[in-house]
Design an enzyme around this catalytic site. Structure first.
Site, mmCIF file in Angstrom:
data_model
loop_
_atom_site.group_PDB
_atom_site.id
_atom_site.type_symbol
_atom_site.label_atom_id
_atom_site.label_comp_id
_atom_site.label_asym_id
_atom_site.label_seq_id
_atom_site.Cartn_x
_atom_site.Cartn_y
_atom_site.Cartn_z
ATOM 1 N N THR A 157 0.864 -1.186 0.000
ATOM 2 C CA THR A 157 0.000 0.000 0.000
ATOM 3 C C THR A 157 0.897 1.230 0.000
ATOM 4 O O THR A 157 1.982 1.165 0.549
ATOM 5 C CB THR A 157 -0.786 0.000 1.317
ATOM 6 N N ARG A 185 -12.299 -8.606 -2.337
ATOM 7 C CA ARG A 185 -11.464 -8.696 -1.141
ATOM 8 C C ARG A 185 -10.985 -7.297 -0.706
ATOM 9 O O ARG A 185 -10.594 -6.497 -1.523
ATOM 10 C CB ARG A 185 -10.272 -9.602 -1.450
ATOM 11 N N GLY A 187 -8.329 -5.592 2.198
ATOM 12 C CA GLY A 187 -7.364 -5.852 3.266
ATOM 13 C C GLY A 187 -7.556 -4.824 4.371
ATOM 14 O O GLY A 187 -8.670 -4.499 4.757
ATOM 15 N N ASP A 188 -6.447 -4.293 4.854
ATOM 16 C CA ASP A 188 -6.461 -3.360 5.977
ATOM 17 C C ASP A 188 -6.621 -1.898 5.569
ATOM 18 O O ASP A 188 -6.986 -1.058 6.396
ATOM 19 C CB ASP A 188 -5.125 -3.472 6.719
ATOM 20 N N GLY A 209 1.468 -3.614 3.844
ATOM 21 C CA GLY A 209 1.872 -5.010 4.021
ATOM 22 C C GLY A 209 0.694 -5.945 3.869
ATOM 23 O O GLY A 209 -0.292 -5.624 3.204
ATOM 24 N N HIS A 210 0.798 -7.088 4.486
ATOM 25 C CA HIS A 210 -0.191 -8.156 4.313
ATOM 26 C C HIS A 210 -1.470 -7.800 5.074
ATOM 27 O O HIS A 210 -1.530 -7.863 6.310
ATOM 28 C CB HIS A 210 0.401 -9.469 4.813
ATOM 29 N N GLY A 211 -2.503 -7.422 4.283
ATOM 30 C CA GLY A 211 -3.693 -6.815 4.865
ATOM 31 C C GLY A 211 -4.435 -7.681 5.849
ATOM 32 O O GLY A 211 -4.977 -7.170 6.840
HETATM 33 N N1 GLY Z 1 -2.136 -3.715 2.642
HETATM 34 C C1 GLY Z 1 -2.793 -3.836 1.428
HETATM 35 C C2 GLY Z 1 -3.652 -4.997 1.328
HETATM 36 O O1 GLY Z 1 -3.352 -6.042 1.890
HETATM 37 O O2 GLY Z 1 -4.650 -4.909 0.648
#
Ligand code: GLY
Length: 296
Positions: A157, A185, A187-188, A209-211
């Site tokens: 992001t 979908r 994420g965060d 990062g990993h949402g």
């Molecule tokens: N941080 C972005 C996402 O996982 O969508």
């Protein structure tokens, strides 16, 4: 303790990822361009929200970043985007999720901010964007060739956090999400307390990062809860150090209400640029080690 009157500060990032040597320059110069756009707002006494939006619009327009043009493709080969803006003065939030067919999702988020809803998604977000004269485009115009070819799983992001001369804090995010994600979908990045937060009484944070992991930790909320006590960098490191419990990388930038800047990452690279009213030159780094070795 509040910041010094008249002091402003700005920090932007280009996402949690591994940066190939060929893309290093584009990442550095893109972050510096984004910083310059936000800095111009803050220097003339503009507000933190305008500065964050201006910075993120630059990042959304550059194909090297996973936001706006150049976003990651979902499982159907489409660009679906999430973005958010939060105003630390009023605690108002505007956010969009799984939005298609706009050039600058962060500016759609800005238009939602004064409205009652906090977050609009999918077709509803698009209808709002259209009705509020956002810059629409054919969704295919946001697809760049390298994303079609790439099997690399992006989840980076972009984001920005600003403190303006009047002590107002704002935070924002924008992303094309995760490569190959299910349609719809999120994420965060659109969810307050997960991918971002801002409160004039505390500070502001934007995460990349990993949402899914970031959301499961409510990472932005954790960082906000610890900034006063630990300072921005330690608060980030402590919260994102817990990513090992849920899996995946996460990186963040933050400014506290005193104007202290901080960043930390556990991805290989994290392009970050920062400036403040009392610093000489804007700084840009691709990883923490660069900053640490420059500072001796
Ligand atoms: N941080 C972005 C996402 O996982 O969508």
């Amino acid at each position: 303790m509040a910041g010094q009157p008249g002091r402003w500060a700005l920090i932007v990032h280009g996402g949690a990822k591994e940066i190939s040597p060929e893309e290093e320059e584009d990442n550095r110069s893109g972050c510096l361009q984004a910083l310059a756009a936000g800095r111009e707002v803050l220097e003339r006494g503009g507000n933190a929200l305008d500065a964050v939006e201006a910075s993120i619009r630059v990042l959304e327009a550059l194909p090297v970043f996973n936001a706006g043009l150049g976003s990651a493709l979902n499982i159907l080969g489409e660009v679906e985007m999430c973005a958010a803006l939060m105003d630390g003065q009023t605690l108002r939030i505007g956010a969009v999720g799984a939005l298609m067919g706009v050039r600058h999702p962060v500016s759609v988020a800005r238009k939602i901010l004064p409205e009652e809803p906090v977050l609009l998604v999918g077709d509803g977000a698009f209808m709002f964007a259209r009705d509020h004269h956002a810059e629409l485009c054919d969704p295919r115009e946001l697809i760049v060739e390298k994303r079609k070819e790439s099997l690399e799983q992006l989840h980076d992001t972009v984001g920005a956090v600003a403190l303006d001369m009047n002590g107002n804090v704002a935070a924002g995010t924008s992303t094309g999400g995760l490569t190959g994600a299910m349609k719809g979908r999120m994420g965060d990045s659109a969810i307050p307390g997960c991918g971002y937060y801002a409160d004039n009484h505390i500070g502001g944070v934007a995460i990349s990062g990993h949402g899914e992991g970031i959301a499961r930790l409510a990472a932005a909320a954790q960082i906000m809860g610890a900034i006063d006590r630990d300072g921005p960098e330690s608060a980030i490191a402590k919260a994102l150090g817990q990513m090992s419990r849920v899996g995946g990388d996460a990186d963040a930038i933050a400014i506290d209400r005193q104007g202290r800047l901080g960043w930390w990452h556990n991805s290989e690279h994290f392009a970050v640029a920062m400036t403040a009213s009392d610093t000489d030159e804007p700084k840009v780094w691709l990883k923490k080690e660069e900053e640490l070795s420059a500072n001796g």
